[in-house]
Design a protein around this motif. Structure first.
Motif, PDB file in Angstrom:
ATOM      1  N   MET A 293       0.842  -1.191   0.000  1.00  0.00           N
ATOM      2  CA  MET A 293       0.000   0.000   0.000  1.00  0.00           C
ATOM      3  C   MET A 293       0.875   1.238   0.000  1.00  0.00           C
ATOM      4  O   MET A 293       0.984   1.922  -0.986  1.00  0.00           O
ATOM      5  CB  MET A 293      -0.850   0.015   1.267  1.00  0.00           C
ATOM      6  N   ALA A 294       1.468   1.488   1.137  1.00  0.00           N
ATOM      7  CA  ALA A 294       2.333   2.652   1.204  1.00  0.00           C
ATOM      8  C   ALA A 294       3.692   2.297   0.639  1.00  0.00           C
ATOM      9  O   ALA A 294       4.055   1.138   0.542  1.00  0.00           O
ATOM     10  CB  ALA A 294       2.488   3.099   2.643  1.00  0.00           C
TER      11      ALA A 294
ATOM     12  N   HIS B 278       0.934  -5.983  -5.806  1.00  0.00           N
ATOM     13  CA  HIS B 278       0.709  -4.542  -5.656  1.00  0.00           C
ATOM     14  C   HIS B 278       2.038  -3.847  -5.295  1.00  0.00           C
ATOM     15  O   HIS B 278       2.431  -2.871  -5.929  1.00  0.00           O
ATOM     16  CB  HIS B 278      -0.351  -4.325  -4.567  1.00  0.00           C
ATOM     17  N   GLU B 279       2.728  -4.390  -4.285  1.00  0.00           N
ATOM     18  CA  GLU B 279       4.001  -3.783  -3.850  1.00  0.00           C
ATOM     19  C   GLU B 279       5.061  -3.888  -4.935  1.00  0.00           C
ATOM     20  O   GLU B 279       5.834  -2.958  -5.158  1.00  0.00           O
ATOM     21  CB  GLU B 279       4.497  -4.444  -2.555  1.00  0.00           C
TER      22      GLU B 279
ATOM     23  N   HIS C  47       4.916  -1.154  -7.422  1.00  0.00           N
ATOM     24  CA  HIS C  47       5.580   0.077  -6.967  1.00  0.00           C
ATOM     25  C   HIS C  47       7.090  -0.052  -7.188  1.00  0.00           C
ATOM     26  O   HIS C  47       7.747   0.864  -7.673  1.00  0.00           O
ATOM     27  CB  HIS C  47       5.377   0.294  -5.460  1.00  0.00           C
TER      28      HIS C  47
ATOM     29  N   GLY D 153       0.246   1.181  -8.008  1.00  0.00           N
ATOM     30  CA  GLY D 153      -0.193   0.209  -6.998  1.00  0.00           C
ATOM     31  C   GLY D 153      -1.690  -0.049  -7.039  1.00  0.00           C
ATOM     32  O   GLY D 153      -2.134  -1.185  -7.279  1.00  0.00           O
TER      33      GLY D 153
ATOM     34  N   ASN E  18      -7.004   2.445  -1.517  1.00  0.00           N
ATOM     35  CA  ASN E  18      -5.715   3.098  -1.726  1.00  0.00           C
ATOM     36  C   ASN E  18      -5.811   4.343  -2.582  1.00  0.00           C
ATOM     37  O   ASN E  18      -4.839   5.084  -2.714  1.00  0.00           O
ATOM     38  CB  ASN E  18      -4.714   2.125  -2.324  1.00  0.00           C
TER      39      ASN E  18
ATOM     40  N   ASP F 104      -1.727   5.256  -1.080  1.00  0.00           N
ATOM     41  CA  ASP F 104      -1.191   5.608  -2.397  1.00  0.00           C
ATOM     42  C   ASP F 104      -1.849   6.866  -2.956  1.00  0.00           C
ATOM     43  O   ASP F 104      -1.194   7.706  -3.571  1.00  0.00           O
ATOM     44  CB  ASP F 104      -1.398   4.449  -3.372  1.00  0.00           C
TER      45      ASP F 104
END
Ligand SMILES: [Zn+2]
Length: 381
Positions: A1-2, A79-80, A83, A125, A166, A174
């Motif tokens: 996520m972040a 997802h990660e 990024h 993401g 997100n 995000d």
């Protein structure tokens, strides 16, 4: 996520709470124990649903639940990874990916240099999660009813949820990083972007915290679990947003730190010169630091100021200067024109009390003393 660039903090590499499960494209992939607990909880929550679509599984429903948790973990990892790959495409080194109780963190070693890079690294993401969710949803529609369809449907739901959540424009989500990139683009100032997106993140955190009360007010009934979840998530979001705001304040002050302007004039002395003589010569020359050189004139040692001060006057004539010098390791040699975040990162990678500063042509420029940097940094507030 972040995802973000903590200033240094290589500590997570030997984080006792994180399990390294492998590496992808040279990036360490880690799972925190908190995620393992959440995954177990997800397996447990999914089990009754699995029982419904495929009765008679018995205890196997928990195995199926665990399999779902593993698939969900993999989709969050994708997802990660998205990024991470985007960051690498822009030439930014990625240190690690860590999954924790509410998602994941991709640790990127350098700040994106343009708002465009920041935008794409953040936006990819949620786009990835929405794509996985959409694909799973399409599959779910054409699949025959049964256990597999249930799992694919649950994957579709969770990934769509992760993608949508997100997009909420508050840091550390995000969407908050996308907002930060937009403000950066508009104002030309990345720190202002972080401040705005950080404050938006605090608002999101408060909304999360009060969400059960808001739901009650809207006529939706809630239970104690809703309050616990809201408290946990709200607290997590608040502290992450606060951290982003704090780090923006710190970063805004960093450009003022320039090695060249903080450097102490230095005097090069032979290694075996008695310390008393070296100190006398430094005082005569008005030098604030000492470097020892070998017979060919190459700098080999950085004299530690505290070690000099700790040496009694009557010992100094008998001690070679090299006795209070630290060997100049590669990490202790910096370019004189280094400054800002690069300087802080270089100092964090090789912690020391003194650094040797070299000119563009490799000549000795001076010595950078860590306590001088600390003092200059506190003075900029
Ligand atoms: Zn993300």
């Amino acid at each position: 996520m972040a995802h973000g660039t903590g200033l240094g903090a290589p500590a997570e590499r030997n984080d006792p709470g994180a399990l390294r499960i492998g590496s992808i494209a040279g990036i360490d992939v880690m799972v925190r124990t908190s995620w393992l607990l959440v995954a177990a909880l997800i397996a447990y929550i999914a089990a009754p649903g699995i029982e419904q679509v495929s009765p008679g599984l018995g205890a196997l429903k928990y195995v199926a639940g665990a399999a779902f948790a593993v698939l969900l973990t993999l989709s969050l990892l994708l997802h990660e990874i998205s990024h991470a790959i985007m960051a690498q495409r822009f030439g930014l080194p990625v240190r690690s990916i860590t999954l924790h109780f509410i998602g994941g963190v991709t640790a990127i070693e350098r700040e994106p240099s343009t708002p465009k890079q920041a935008f794409w690294i953040s936006a990819v993401g949620p786009v990835t999660s929405l794509a996985i969710g959409g694909l799973a949803f399409a599959l779910w529609q054409v699949m025959p009813e049964g256990l597999l369809q249930f799992v694919v449907g649950a994957l579709a739901g969770t990934n769509l949820l992760v993608g949508v959540l997100n997009l909420v424009p508050g840091m550390p989500l995000d969407g908050g990083l996308v907002l930060r990139a937009a403000i950066w683009k508009l104002t030309g100032n990345p720190h202002r972007g972080t401040m705005v997106a950080g404050w938006a993140g605090r608002v999101v955190a408060l909304l999360m915290l009060f969400s059960p009360a808001i739901m009650e007010w809207l006529g939706v009934s809630t239970g104690p679990t809703d309050y616990i979840v809201a408290l946990l998530l709200g607290w997590f979001l608040w502290s992450a947003a606060t951290q982003a705001i704090m780090s923006a304040k710190v970063r805004a002050r960093l450009p003022a730190l320039q090695a060249r302007s903080l450097a102490r004039r230095t005097l090069a002395v032979p290694e075996h010169l008695p310390l008393a003589e070296a100190v006398r010569r430094a005082q005569d020359a008005g030098a604030g630091s000492l470097v020892t050189v070998d017979s060919s004139g190459r700098p080999v040692g950085l004299v530690n100021e505290e070690a000099v001060l700790a040496t009694p006057d009557d010992r100094r004539p008998w001690l070679p200067t090299s006795a209070v010098a630290r060997t100049v390791d590669p990490g202790l040699t910096l370019r004189a024109d280094i400054g800002g975040e690069d300087l802080v990162r270089a100092m964090q990678e090789s912690p020391a009390s003194e650094y040797l500063l070299l000119d563009d042509d490799g000549g000795l420029y001076g010595v950078l003393v860590t306590s001088d940097v600390d003092r200059a940094f506190s003075a900029t507030t």
